[in-house]
Enzyme design. Structure first.
Site, PDB file in Angstrom:
ATOM      1  N   LYS A   1       0.846  -1.203   0.000  1.00  0.00           N
ATOM      2  CA  LYS A   1       0.000   0.000   0.000  1.00  0.00           C
ATOM      3  C   LYS A   1       0.880   1.252   0.000  1.00  0.00           C
ATOM      4  O   LYS A   1       2.067   1.182   0.355  1.00  0.00           O
ATOM      5  CB  LYS A   1      -0.935  -0.018   1.209  1.00  0.00           C
ATOM      6  CG  LYS A   1      -0.233   0.116   2.551  1.00  0.00           C
ATOM      7  CD  LYS A   1      -1.166  -0.224   3.698  1.00  0.00           C
ATOM      8  CE  LYS A   1      -0.446  -0.115   5.028  1.00  0.00           C
ATOM      9  NZ  LYS A   1      -1.127  -0.854   6.095  1.00  0.00           N
TER      10      LYS A   1
ATOM     11  N   ARG B   1     -10.717   0.230  14.771  1.00  0.00           N
ATOM     12  CA  ARG B   1     -10.701   1.079  13.580  1.00  0.00           C
ATOM     13  C   ARG B   1     -11.685   0.403  12.638  1.00  0.00           C
ATOM     14  O   ARG B   1     -12.860   0.297  12.942  1.00  0.00           O
ATOM     15  CB  ARG B   1      -9.271   1.178  13.023  1.00  0.00           C
ATOM     16  CG  ARG B   1      -9.075   2.310  12.048  1.00  0.00           C
ATOM     17  CD  ARG B   1      -7.635   2.393  11.560  1.00  0.00           C
ATOM     18  NE  ARG B   1      -7.173   1.121  10.988  1.00  0.00           N
ATOM     19  CZ  ARG B   1      -5.966   0.905  10.505  1.00  0.00           C
ATOM     20  NH1 ARG B   1      -5.054   1.872  10.534  1.00  0.00           N
ATOM     21  NH2 ARG B   1      -5.634  -0.249   9.986  1.00  0.00           N
TER      22      ARG B   1
ATOM     23  N   TYR C   1      14.733  31.068   7.722  1.00  0.00           N
ATOM     24  CA  TYR C   1      13.505  31.710   8.176  1.00  0.00           C
ATOM     25  C   TYR C   1      13.451  31.825   9.687  1.00  0.00           C
ATOM     26  O   TYR C   1      13.883  30.922  10.414  1.00  0.00           O
ATOM     27  CB  TYR C   1      12.296  30.871   7.738  1.00  0.00           C
ATOM     28  CG  TYR C   1      11.901  31.068   6.295  1.00  0.00           C
ATOM     29  CD1 TYR C   1      11.576  32.335   5.793  1.00  0.00           C
ATOM     30  CD2 TYR C   1      11.824  29.978   5.431  1.00  0.00           C
ATOM     31  CE1 TYR C   1      11.202  32.497   4.472  1.00  0.00           C
ATOM     32  CE2 TYR C   1      11.448  30.132   4.107  1.00  0.00           C
ATOM     33  CZ  TYR C   1      11.135  31.401   3.634  1.00  0.00           C
ATOM     34  OH  TYR C   1      10.762  31.557   2.338  1.00  0.00           O
TER      35      TYR C   1
ATOM     36  N   MET D   1      10.555  25.069   2.206  1.00  0.00           N
ATOM     37  CA  MET D   1       9.801  24.232   1.276  1.00  0.00           C
ATOM     38  C   MET D   1      10.733  23.466   0.341  1.00  0.00           C
ATOM     39  O   MET D   1      10.565  22.270   0.119  1.00  0.00           O
ATOM     40  CB  MET D   1       8.826  25.092   0.458  1.00  0.00           C
ATOM     41  CG  MET D   1       7.877  24.271  -0.385  1.00  0.00           C
ATOM     42  SD  MET D   1       6.799  25.268  -1.406  1.00  0.00           S
ATOM     43  CE  MET D   1       5.714  25.988  -0.195  1.00  0.00           C
TER      44      MET D   1
HETATM   45  C1  LIG Z   1      -0.287  -1.796   6.722  1.00  0.00           C
HETATM   46  C2  LIG Z   1      -0.789  -3.048   7.261  1.00  0.00           C
HETATM   47  C3  LIG Z   1       0.076  -4.094   7.651  1.00  0.00           C
HETATM   48  C4  LIG Z   1       1.573  -3.948   7.638  1.00  0.00           C
HETATM   49  O1  LIG Z   1       2.006  -3.627   8.922  1.00  0.00           O
HETATM   50  P1  LIG Z   1       3.560  -3.427   9.234  1.00  0.00           P
HETATM   51  O2  LIG Z   1       3.553  -2.901  10.605  1.00  0.00           O
HETATM   52  O3  LIG Z   1       4.056  -2.431   8.252  1.00  0.00           O
HETATM   53  O4  LIG Z   1       4.193  -4.739   9.077  1.00  0.00           O
HETATM   54  C5  LIG Z   1      -0.470  -5.287   8.031  1.00  0.00           C
HETATM   55  N1  LIG Z   1      -1.802  -5.458   8.073  1.00  0.00           N
HETATM   56  C6  LIG Z   1      -2.671  -4.482   7.742  1.00  0.00           C
HETATM   57  C7  LIG Z   1      -4.126  -4.738   7.821  1.00  0.00           C
HETATM   58  C8  LIG Z   1      -2.198  -3.249   7.333  1.00  0.00           C
HETATM   59  O5  LIG Z   1      -3.063  -2.284   7.001  1.00  0.00           O
END
Ligand SMILES: *Cc1c(COP(=O)(O)O)cnc(C)c1O
Length: 628
Positions: A40, A138, A261, A309
């Site tokens: 992801k 969640r 800055y 930036m």
């Molecule tokens: C992102 C994610 C992971 C990966 O977790 P890590 O801590 O990066 O190993 C595993 N399971 C789900 C459902 C996730 O969203």
């Protein structure tokens, strides 16, 4: 082979280090346990396609993305492994989920029913994974409702419960709470009448911590990128990403002067400092102001003043030999202080976020140890993650343009624009024509004002639909409309003085693979559409077929020019103009873009032919104008 990179900033991704980390992670798997590679957010900024390929080579059985768009991009890039969408999907994403064969996480019955109905209409089955909330609170279905959901979803046709999973809230830091989550998950699994193919719970920290042993799948993320979020494992993990830049200016500062800055840093003594052309817009966190560390000539140097930036300033008082052009490492490169977890620790940030952000304006170089494999262009990420960049076709297009324009840079830009419109905006695959031949022959007839024009067109192309249209327009405007339509294979502009309804444009024959299609006329005020179809076409959709289209029409003598244009990306073009005796002075004017700017002209008596090599690419709007 060492390779020197000269850019304002760039990211190096060490795929050998990534695979080594996976080998380490796999050593924690139980016998028979497989793993899912998380890709992801463009694989935490490492490039989803490249990471997916390396992980699959290392034995991953699944890939994990955040949404359907990420899954779609992987599919377009040729990844055909199973892909799980981890976050809840929206009903609007269902069409793409089905089209790109993605497996969504499901945690409510309303979505499941909508999905099942769409799958039924599409006459397919969709694999889903039920997401259970065991305490993260969640996404996911609450534990007490989980069994009900399982039963309801199992009863839906066209859905296959391929997996059941849950997620730890604090696998790296709270083993007591993780144990509680695991207990509840295990208890739920025990109640399922039938075990789904995959049961999974642990992320990378959970797996290393010894959780999820009853599962047959683990999900690897952050540790596979060489980041140790637990502590104590960094010696076994190699950072995969390095972020580097080039020293762009070296300056003197006098005691008491401020830098940057808000005058947040003041020189304690006379010294030297340097400017790096990266800032928070490149993902270098603002909170690293006065705190960040970088590596210059093997010395750790301090970021001084505020992160701007597009620039940061670094203290060079300990590196008297620092020069403009020196390579500076901001993250990674096996430097303990520059590991993502160390850098994020400086400002109580998140190593996950740092990886996703850092280098977002930079080109990525993929390497195996010190050997550079290839790079991914910067613009790639804002449209299609289109490598495509690796595909032969793209290399051809890009090098053809570079050659034509004698500028690799402009060639590259135009090439990206072409990709953008061809592959992305129009949301279609590379549908191009091959072995294109177009012959137009004029002959005299009893009408003093017109020639009779016979046209014959043939080419190979993937059949996209079970019909297509041949269109004859009488105005530029209606012709333009036909250029916008992807179901139109052939367009002809008829002289405005002629009535399209009076047989001034006739289709003599339309064939696919040699068999004659049925035609159906559709006359409107300023155009004639001929719809060509045949029941046999259904079976040919998606395969390359031979199109042959022949027409007879009229062409005004006083036009004194005939234009023949290529309307689609085409490989191998032959255009022939045959003309009567009275036209002895025909001149072809070539307007070609593609590999060859001036394809050769073959002159015969009363015929002129332009012909490219069969393998040559010709771009749309190329063509030839015959003047007479
Ligand atoms: C992102 C994610 C992971 C990966 O977790 P890590 O801590 O990066 O190993 C595993 N399971 C789900 C459902 C996730 O969203």
């Amino acid at each position: 082979m060492q390779h020197t990179i000269h850019e304002r900033s760039w990211v190096e991704i060490d795929l050998a280090a990534f695979r080594q980390n996976l080998v380490f992670l796999k050593s924690f798997l139980q016998p028979g346990q497989d793993f899912l590679q998380i890709v992801k957010a463009d694989a935490y900024g490492h490039g989803a396609k490249e990471i997916a390929e390396a992980a699959l080579a290392e034995g991953a059985v699944y890939l994990g993305v955040a949404n359907s768009e990420e899954g779609k991009l992987l599919r377009i890039q040729g990844i055909d492994a199973r892909i799980l969408i981890l976050s809840p999907s929206l009903p609007e994403e269902i069409d793409e989920i089905i089209k790109y064969d993605l497996d969504p996480a499901v945690s409510d019955i309303v979505f499941a029913k909508t999905l099942a109905e769409s799958a039924r209409i599409a006459e397919t089955d969709v694999r889903i994974h039920l997401k259970i909330d065991t305490g993260m609170h969640r996404s996911g279905i609450r534990l007490e409702d989980a069994l009900n959901l399982y039963h309801e979803v199992s009863g839906l046709r066209n859905l296959v419960v391929e997996g059941v999973f849950s997620h730890f809230s604090s696998a790296e830091s709270d083993s007591i709470f993780s144990s509680l989550q695991e207990e509840q998950f295990v208890a739920l699994i025990a109640k399922l009448p039938e075990k789904p193919r995959y049961i999974h719970l642990s992320n990378s920290a959970g797996t290393i911590g010894g959780f999820g042993k009853i599962c047959n799948l683990a999900r690897f993320g952050i540790f596979s990128f060489g980041v140790d979020t637990i502590g104590g494992y960094s010696a076994r993990l190699a950072p995969v990403m390095s972020f580097k830049s080039t020293l762009s200016q070296v300056k003197t500062v006098l005691a008491g002067e401020s830098v940057g800055y808000n005058r947040d840093w003041r020189a304690p003594k006379d010294g030297k400092y340097g400017i790096l052309p990266i800032g928070y817009a490149d993902g270098y966190d603002f909170l690293l102001s006065n705190k960040g560390k970088v590596l210059v000539q093997n010395n750790i140097c301090q970021v001084i003043g505020r992160v701007s930036m597009d620039m940061i300033t670094i203290d060079l008082s300990e590196v008297p030999n620092a020069r403009v052009g020196d390579i500076v490492t901001l993250l990674g490169a096996n430097e303990p202080e520059l590991r993502a977890e160390a850098l994020a620790g400086i400002y109580q940030g998140s190593a996950y976020e740092l990886l996703c952000q850092v280098g977002r304006r930079a080109r990525r170089y993929y390497k195996s140890r010190d050997h550079i494999l290839h790079s991914a262009p910067i613009a790639r990420r804002d449209f299609i993650a289109a490598d495509f960049g690796n595909s032969k076709l793209n290399q051809i297009i890009s090098s053809a343009l570079a050659k034509r324009l004698e500028s690799a840079e402009i060639g590259d830009l135009i090439y990206k624009e072409i990709l953008r419109s061809f592959f992305f905006n129009k949301d279609r695959d590379v549908h191009y024509r091959r072995s294109f031949a177009h012959e137009i022959s004029f002959s005299t007839m009893n009408n003093a004002a017109f020639y009779q024009a016979k046209t014959r067109l043939s080419y190979l192309k993937i059949l996209g639909n079970n019909y297509f249209v041949v269109a004859c327009a009488t105005s530029d405007e209606s012709l333009r409309r036909y250029f916008m339509r992807t179901d139109v294979e052939y367009r002809w502009l008829l002289d405005a003085a002629l009535d399209p309804g009076s047989e001034h444009f006739k289709v003599d024959s339309v064939r696919i693979n040699g068999f004659e299609l049925f035609t159906q006329m559709n006359l409107s005020e300023d155009s004639l559409e001929i719809r060509c179809s045949h029941p046999k076409l259904d079976a040919l959709i998606g395969t390359e077929v031979e199109f042959e289209i022949s027409t007879t029409t009229l062409y005004p003598k006083n036009s004194h020019q005939l234009s023949v244009f290529i309307s689609e990306l085409t490989q191998g073009v032959q255009i022939t103009f045959g003309f009567p005796e009275e036209l002895s002075r025909v001149e072809p004017v070539r307007i070609f873009s593609g590999q060859e700017k001036n394809p050769p002209i073959i002159r015969e008596e009363n015929r002129i032919t332009l012909k490219t090599e069969a393998s040559e690419w010709v771009f749309p709007l190329s063509g030839v104008v015959f003047t007479y």
